[in-house]
Write an enzyme that holds these catalytic residues in place. Structure first.
Site, PDB file in Angstrom:
ATOM      1  CD  GLU A  61      -2.019  -2.277   1.121  1.00 39.55           C
ATOM      2  OE1 GLU A  61      -0.918  -2.677   1.533  1.00 39.55           O
ATOM      3  OE2 GLU A  61      -2.941  -3.043   0.807  1.00 39.55           O
ATOM      4  CG  HIS A 130     -10.637  -7.367   7.177  1.00 42.16           C
ATOM      5  ND1 HIS A 130      -9.782  -8.110   7.950  1.00 42.16           N
ATOM      6  CD2 HIS A 130     -10.037  -7.234   5.967  1.00 42.16           C
ATOM      7  CE1 HIS A 130      -8.714  -8.440   7.247  1.00 42.16           C
ATOM      8  NE2 HIS A 130      -8.834  -7.916   6.034  1.00 42.16           N
TER       9      HIS A 130
END
Lengths: 333, 389
Positions: A61, A130
């Protein structure tokens, strides 16, 4: 002329229109290319525009967000997709130290026409790592702008506006909104990107909210109307900056404010909204500002417990009712 | 030492006075008898005079504020060295205008004792700073000249509603001019009715009356073994369905249009007036409505009415026909509805129906059309009993 589109389809149309109009627009991220995006937002774009402009990246990322920052510096208009906001912490250096700072530290010599898109929020039993809401982290970074569309129309408008902007813009999408449907007018003129929307007019209290909870708050307002409580629902659409004027003029009318958010309560997005509006509207408030927010705990996996950690429609109804009843209890019991 | 200057009682009917302007400023040397400020009483402009020599000292109550009799509006210091508030005049807290010093309470108590009235509740002696009030309530109190310390809201904090109530209620001086009296606390029902009717003051109402035959409806009620009032509600609801504007409510954003006709029916109780709401009177069967009505009456009698039992009516019905002397009457139209139907006592087979209408929603012709529909329902009550599926 509007058509019914799903939220992801609206984002997909926005990407397509912008990529067709400007060769400098490209997108990159995990699985955005051949796979078409985890939530289908880039579906069909790889075939149409090729792998040079729709780029699959490794699981890295900070590197690919940094690539986006660099591309923006040299005049491209990158749209970085971070698969979910839960991977945002890995990309924070590029966003906070790169995208948000370079235009300022270069004295405006560099622009930063960068868009970083990511879904977030509590979905359905994805576990604590998540199911996060990290808007508070980004709201505290000067130099960024944050849009939080709750409808397909806003998703379409705000992604297009973000791509057209020369400032670094974070687009926070919600995982449970991708398959929500709504009318989208592809040709209508959009309101300014950071203008809040009055979703429902009311006189008894003002609910200020954003993203998926703007929809839940409208459902709650419909429930409240049955018992005679008219809630005004303001969907912020943008968390940075925030359209305070729209909120304040509503509070001056209703004299009561309920802030509804999915973010965790402690130092969450609602903390800023509540305190700023309490400062500004103090003399108009007939009851203490009330926050309804997610619990301050990692999200449990168990579905029942998960639901209990974030405000549901019934919670909003109860909180709004309590807020309106302060001051209306009768004198004698 | 600092001697307080208080709002004087300049007439025997004066509860508070408006401080028009200060004639002297903080730091000015003053002599006993000097005019310090101008005050507007309920009758005239008068001066507030100094009772001591010294120096005018703040904090001063703001100009143009309504100040209760006896409240401190400023101070006289013996000499300039004792003027901590000098230069702070403009920073005088806004709350000072509503601050009742103990002197105010003492004055009230004295007046009460003199006329053998009920002594003021203990809470009345609390200084304003200790009153829990919302910021909006404080602002309204200042604008409307309501003394927060004299409000016994019975709640954890004073909210805007209590201020508006106080601003509208009978002033104490009107009562004091008459015979001795005692205060009976309002029942919750009376308090709620009072709030509702005050809120309805802003509604521009007009009335249209019709004298209609009620014989057929009476016999239909007897056959169906339901109350006449329920049959009236049913007939009215069907007439409302034919004239949907009667079911609307005015809001600043536009007319709130409702499909369902929920009829609020006035009920006389020992504690006061209640409008119990019967839901969906136009579409449900008479048997269902009768069961609901029975439940509502039971909850009224046992004082177990829930908010959903008396809130949210779209149309109102008030029947005084059980009092044979009542020819006709009109009622206050509660907020949230466009019309209220008032039913007088039967004279022979006819009764006078008066429809009170919100003119922001309805015009005279709308009311007339409704009354025509209603007259048809009264004439052919056969369709009422069965109900629509």
């Amino acid at each position: 002329m509007s058509q019914e589109l799903l939220y992801w389809q609206a984002l997909n149309r926005a990407m397509d229109v912008e990529m067709a109009a400007d060769e400098a627009v490209f997108t990159l991220g995990e699985d955005v290319g051949l796979y078409g995006g985890s939530y289908r937002v880039t579906e069909g774009l790889h075939a149409k525009y090729g792998e040079w402009r729709v780029r699959d990246t490794p699981i890295s990322e900070n590197s690919f967000t940094g690539l986006g920052v660099g591309a923006a510096l040299v005049g491209m208009r990158p749209v970085v997709e971070i698969m979910t906001i839960n991977f945002l912490p890995l990309a924070l250096d590029s966003i906070i130290n790169g995208a948000a700072k370079i235009p300022f530290m270069s004295g405006g010599q560099f622009r930063m026409p960068l868009v970083v898109r990511m879904p977030g929020g509590v979905a359905r039993q994805l576990g604590a790592q998540h199911a996060q809401r990290l808007e508070h982290t980004l709201m505290n970074v000067p130099g960024l702008r944050i849009a939080v569309p709750s409808t397909p129309q806003d998703a379409y408008w705000q992604l297009r506006q973000a791509i057209a902007s020369d400032e670094p813009i974070i687009l926070l999408e919600h995982e449970l909104l991708y398959f929500s449907k709504g009318p989208v007018d592809l040709l209508a003129d959009p309101p300014p990107m950071h203008r809040a929307a009055l979703r429902r007019a009311g006189r008894d209290l003002t609910i200020v909210t954003y993203s998926r909870h703007a929809l839940l708050s409208q459902d709650a307002a419909a429930e409240l109307a049955k018992e005679g409580i008219e809630a005004e629902v303001i969907d912020l659409r943008s968390l940075k900056p925030i359209d305070w004027d729209t909120c304040a003029s509503s509070i001056e009318k209703s004299h009561r404010l309920l802030v509804v958010e999915e973010d965790c309560r402690f130092a969450g997005a609602g903390a800023e909204i509540a305190s700023a509006l309490a400062e500004r509207c103090f003399y108009s408030l007939d009851a203490p500002v009330r926050r309804l927010a997610g619990l301050d705990i990692p999200t449990p996996f168990n579905g029942t417990l998960e639901a209990a950690t974030i405000p549901q429609v019934s919670d909003i109804v109860v909180a709004a009712r309590a807020l309106c009843q302060s001051g209306q209890e009768s004198k004698a019991s | 030492m600092n001697r307080p200057i208080t709002m004087p009682a300049l007439s025997d009917t004066m509860n508070d006075g408006r401080l028009v302007r200060w004639l002297r400023k903080v730091g000015d040397p003053i002599r006993k008898g000097d005019a310090l400020a101008e005050v507007e009483t309920d009758k005239a402009l008068m001066d507030v005079e100094a009772f001591h020599d010294g120096v005018l000292t703040g904090p001063l109550a703001p100009e143009n504020a309504q100040v209760p009799v006896g409240s401190v509006i400023g101070y006289v210091a013996d000499d300039a060295a004792q003027t901590p508030g000098a230069g702070r005049a403009s920073a005088a807290p806004a709350a000072a205008a509503t601050a009742a010093a103990p002197a105010a309470a003492a004055a009230t108590a004295a007046a009460a004792a003199a006329t053998a009235k009920t002594p003021p509740p203990a809470g009345a002696t609390a200084p304003a700073g200790s009153v829990r009030a919302s910021p909006y309530a404080r602002r309204l109190a200042q604008q409307l000249g309501v003394d927060l310390t004299k409000l016994d809201s019975g709640q954890a904090a004073v909210h805007a509603d209590a201020i508006l109530d106080a601003a509208h209620r009978t002033s104490k001086s009107d009562l004091d001019a008459g015979p001795p009296y005692r205060i009976a606390p309002l029942s919750s029902i009376r308090a709620s009715v009072a709030r509702t009717v005050i809120r309805s003051l802003a509604t521009p109402v007009f009335r249209v009356a019709a004298e209609l035959p009620i014989g057929p409806l009476k016999s239909a009620a007897g056959q169906a073994k339901v109350s006449f009032t329920l049959m009236l509600a049913r007939a009215a609801a069907l007439a409302v369905k034919d004239n949907p504007l009667l079911n609307a409510a005015y809001t600043p954003e536009g007319l709130a249009l409702r499909e369902r006709v929920d009829v609020g029916i006035a009920i006389d109780t020992p504690g006061g007036l209640i409008a119990a709401v019967l839901r969906d009177v136009g579409a449900r069967s008479l048997a269902q409505l009768a069961a609901d009505w029975h439940g509502l009456r039971e909850r009224v009698d046992s004082r177990r009415l829930k908010p959903e039992d008396y809130r949210g009516a779209t149309f109102y019905l008030s029947n005084l026909g059980t009092f044979p002397v009542v020819h006709s009457f009109d009622a206050v139209l509660p907020p949230g509805a466009a019309a209220i139907l008032c039913v007088g006592a039967a004279e022979g087979e006819r009764a006078v129906f008066t429809l009170g209408c919100d003119h922001r929603v309805l015009a005279g012709a709308d009311a007339a059309r409704f009354l025509q529909s209603f007259a048809r329902q009264l004439a052919e009550p056969g369709t009422l009993a069965g109900g629509t599926p």
